[in-house]
Design a protein around this motif. Structure first.
Motif, PDB file in Angstrom:
ATOM      1  N   CYS A  84      25.802  36.520  53.539  1.00 12.54           N
ATOM      2  CA  CYS A  84      25.029  35.315  53.256  1.00 12.54           C
ATOM      3  C   CYS A  84      23.550  35.667  53.208  1.00 12.54           C
ATOM      4  O   CYS A  84      23.027  36.327  54.104  1.00 12.54           O
ATOM      5  CB  CYS A  84      25.278  34.272  54.345  1.00 12.54           C
ATOM      6  SG  CYS A  84      24.246  32.789  54.193  1.00 12.54           S
ATOM      7  N   SER A  85      22.865  35.227  52.146  1.00 12.92           N
ATOM      8  CA  SER A  85      21.432  35.464  52.013  1.00 12.92           C
ATOM      9  C   SER A  85      20.786  34.271  51.324  1.00 12.92           C
ATOM     10  O   SER A  85      21.190  33.895  50.217  1.00 12.92           O
ATOM     11  CB  SER A  85      21.175  36.747  51.208  1.00 12.92           C
ATOM     12  OG  SER A  85      19.792  36.938  50.993  1.00 12.92           O
ATOM     13  N   LYS A  86      19.824  33.657  51.993  1.00 13.56           N
ATOM     14  CA  LYS A  86      19.073  32.520  51.446  1.00 13.56           C
ATOM     15  C   LYS A  86      19.993  31.395  50.976  1.00 13.56           C
ATOM     16  O   LYS A  86      19.796  30.808  49.914  1.00 13.56           O
ATOM     17  CB  LYS A  86      18.175  32.977  50.303  1.00 13.56           C
ATOM     18  CG  LYS A  86      17.112  33.977  50.727  1.00 13.56           C
ATOM     19  CD  LYS A  86      16.245  34.404  49.558  1.00 13.56           C
ATOM     20  CE  LYS A  86      15.194  35.410  50.004  1.00 13.56           C
ATOM     21  NZ  LYS A  86      14.335  35.857  48.868  1.00 13.56           N
ATOM     22  N   GLY A  87      21.015  31.151  51.749  1.00 15.45           N
ATOM     23  CA  GLY A  87      21.900  30.028  51.463  1.00 15.45           C
ATOM     24  C   GLY A  87      22.989  30.296  50.454  1.00 15.45           C
ATOM     25  O   GLY A  87      23.722  29.377  50.070  1.00 15.45           O
ATOM     26  N   SER A  88      23.129  31.546  50.013  1.00 19.26           N
ATOM     27  CA  SER A  88      24.164  31.873  49.023  1.00 19.26           C
ATOM     28  C   SER A  88      24.935  33.106  49.464  1.00 19.26           C
ATOM     29  O   SER A  88      24.367  34.039  50.042  1.00 19.26           O
ATOM     30  CB  SER A  88      23.537  32.136  47.650  1.00 19.26           C
ATOM     31  OG  SER A  88      22.875  30.992  47.171  1.00 19.26           O
ATOM     32  N   TRP A  89      26.238  33.108  49.157  1.00 20.50           N
ATOM     33  CA  TRP A  89      27.064  34.272  49.451  1.00 20.50           C
ATOM     34  C   TRP A  89      26.884  35.318  48.356  1.00 20.50           C
ATOM     35  O   TRP A  89      26.640  34.990  47.196  1.00 20.50           O
ATOM     36  CB  TRP A  89      28.539  33.866  49.542  1.00 20.50           C
ATOM     37  CG  TRP A  89      28.845  33.004  50.736  1.00 20.50           C
ATOM     38  CD1 TRP A  89      29.093  31.669  50.748  1.00 20.50           C
ATOM     39  CD2 TRP A  89      28.907  33.442  52.090  1.00 20.50           C
ATOM     40  NE1 TRP A  89      29.309  31.224  52.026  1.00 20.50           N
ATOM     41  CE2 TRP A  89      29.205  32.300  52.880  1.00 20.50           C
ATOM     42  CE3 TRP A  89      28.743  34.670  52.727  1.00 20.50           C
ATOM     43  CZ2 TRP A  89      29.337  32.361  54.263  1.00 20.50           C
ATOM     44  CZ3 TRP A  89      28.886  34.737  54.107  1.00 20.50           C
ATOM     45  CH2 TRP A  89      29.175  33.588  54.864  1.00 20.50           C
ATOM     46  N   SER A  90      26.974  36.578  48.737  1.00 20.88           N
ATOM     47  CA  SER A  90      26.798  37.667  47.773  1.00 20.88           C
ATOM     48  C   SER A  90      27.813  37.569  46.646  1.00 20.88           C
ATOM     49  O   SER A  90      27.531  37.921  45.500  1.00 20.88           O
ATOM     50  CB  SER A  90      26.916  39.025  48.474  1.00 20.88           C
ATOM     51  OG  SER A  90      28.165  39.121  49.167  1.00 20.88           O
ATOM     52  N   GLU A  91      28.990  37.089  46.949  1.00 17.12           N
ATOM     53  CA  GLU A  91      30.019  36.832  45.941  1.00 17.12           C
ATOM     54  C   GLU A  91      31.110  35.983  46.569  1.00 17.12           C
ATOM     55  O   GLU A  91      31.161  35.815  47.789  1.00 17.12           O
ATOM     56  CB  GLU A  91      30.601  38.136  45.391  1.00 17.12           C
ATOM     57  CG  GLU A  91      31.226  39.024  46.436  1.00 17.12           C
ATOM     58  CD  GLU A  91      31.681  40.350  45.849  1.00 17.12           C
ATOM     59  OE1 GLU A  91      32.823  40.742  46.155  1.00 17.12           O
ATOM     60  OE2 GLU A  91      30.918  40.979  45.100  1.00 17.12           O
ATOM     61  N   GLU A  92      31.958  35.450  45.733  1.00 14.47           N
ATOM     62  CA  GLU A  92      33.053  34.615  46.220  1.00 14.47           C
ATOM     63  C   GLU A  92      34.234  35.512  46.576  1.00 14.47           C
ATOM     64  O   GLU A  92      34.666  36.329  45.755  1.00 14.47           O
ATOM     65  CB  GLU A  92      33.466  33.629  45.121  1.00 14.47           C
ATOM     66  CG  GLU A  92      34.335  32.493  45.605  1.00 14.47           C
ATOM     67  CD  GLU A  92      33.540  31.402  46.309  1.00 14.47           C
ATOM     68  OE1 GLU A  92      34.162  30.606  47.030  1.00 14.47           O
ATOM     69  OE2 GLU A  92      32.304  31.355  46.135  1.00 14.47           O
ATOM     70  N   PRO A  93      34.757  35.424  47.802  1.00 14.94           N
ATOM     71  CA  PRO A  93      35.928  36.246  48.132  1.00 14.94           C
ATOM     72  C   PRO A  93      37.103  35.862  47.240  1.00 14.94           C
ATOM     73  O   PRO A  93      37.343  34.685  46.987  1.00 14.94           O
ATOM     74  CB  PRO A  93      36.188  35.925  49.605  1.00 14.94           C
ATOM     75  CG  PRO A  93      35.522  34.632  49.856  1.00 14.94           C
ATOM     76  CD  PRO A  93      34.355  34.569  48.933  1.00 14.94           C
TER      77      PRO A  93
END
Length: 250
Positions: free
Chosen positions: A57-66
């Motif tokens: 998680c970074s700045k309210g967003s996930w790096s990608e969707e699992p």
């Protein structure tokens, strides 16, 4: 002593939305709330191809969707040494193919890789037979932009500095990793070999060498001798005189 109070603005930490993964299991470590680990149910695997993976998680967003895909499907592309595959979220089924590119100076052993039973074939980029920087030629330049690699069969063309003559081929080719013999550039000079009864103005000695565009004046030594031909001769750009060389005759 007066105290000065400054205002500070505190921004709350941005929280990422809750996650879930279809056909899989998610786990969060209490010490790493910004990272979530997941694995997939039997018959499935993470999109990356590993048997487990993680997202951050970074700045309210996930790096990608699992994402969990079937074992027999292919997801993320493998890494390519000296090459690249475009990133995609597309799922490939068994037997499907995709193309990849190699870096300059390398060629693929085959243009496509195939998804085989859930595993990508290994893309291979081999060093292509190529030449390095073309040979440097004094008093010359090449009439094309420098390249990092020159593939087999490529060519470059040389031009000499003004008032220099080229000896050899203007255009040379790269063959099997080696450049052909480069030309040389030799300064153009006109040479006047004077006989014992001839002299020139401003240029003493039995041999006079001048550059293109220069003019010399010749005369004969002795009253009984006369100059047969032009007394003034000019050096041309090809190293020749503009008129036949004169003679002193009695």
């Amino acid at each position: 002593m007066e105290r000065t109070w400054r205002q500070f603005r505190f921004f709350p930490k941005q929280k990422c939305p809750d996650l879930s993964v279809e056909n899989g299991l998610i786990h969060t470590l209490s010490s790493k709330e910004e990272e979530i680990f997941y694995t997939c149910d039997t018959g499935y695997k993470p999109f990356s191809g590993n048997w487990w993976d993680s997202v951050t998680c970074s700045k309210g967003s996930w790096s990608e969707e699992p994402q969990c895909i079937r074992e027999e499907e292919c997801g993320a592309f493998p890494s390519v040494h000296h090459g690249k595959l475009k990133k995609t979220k597309q799922i490939f089924h068994d037997g499907e193919t995709t193309a990849f590119e190699c870096d300059p100076g390398f060629i693929p052993t085959k243009r496509f890789i195939k998804c085989v039973s859930g595993t990508w074939e290994t893309p291979v980029c081999e060093a292509h037979m190529h030449c390095g920087v073309p040979p440097k030629v004094e008093n010359a330049l090449i009439t094309s932009k420098p390249e990092e690699f020159y593939g087999d069969g490529s060519s470059v063309t040389y031009v000499c500095r003004s008032s220099f003559l080229m000896n050899g081929k203007r255009t040379v080719f790269c063959h099997s990793g080696t450049w052909e013999q480069a030309p040389t550039c030799k300064e153009v000079m006109c040479v006047a070999k004077l006989t014992v009864n001839m002299r020139s103005d401003r240029y003493p000695g039995p041999e006079v060498s001048v550059r293109p565009g220069h003019t010399i004046t010749l005369s004969c030594v002795g009253k009984e001798l006369k100059l047969q031909g032009h007394s003034k001769i000019t050096c041309l750009s090809n190293g020749e005189w503009n008129v036949p060389f004169p003679k002193c005759e009695g």
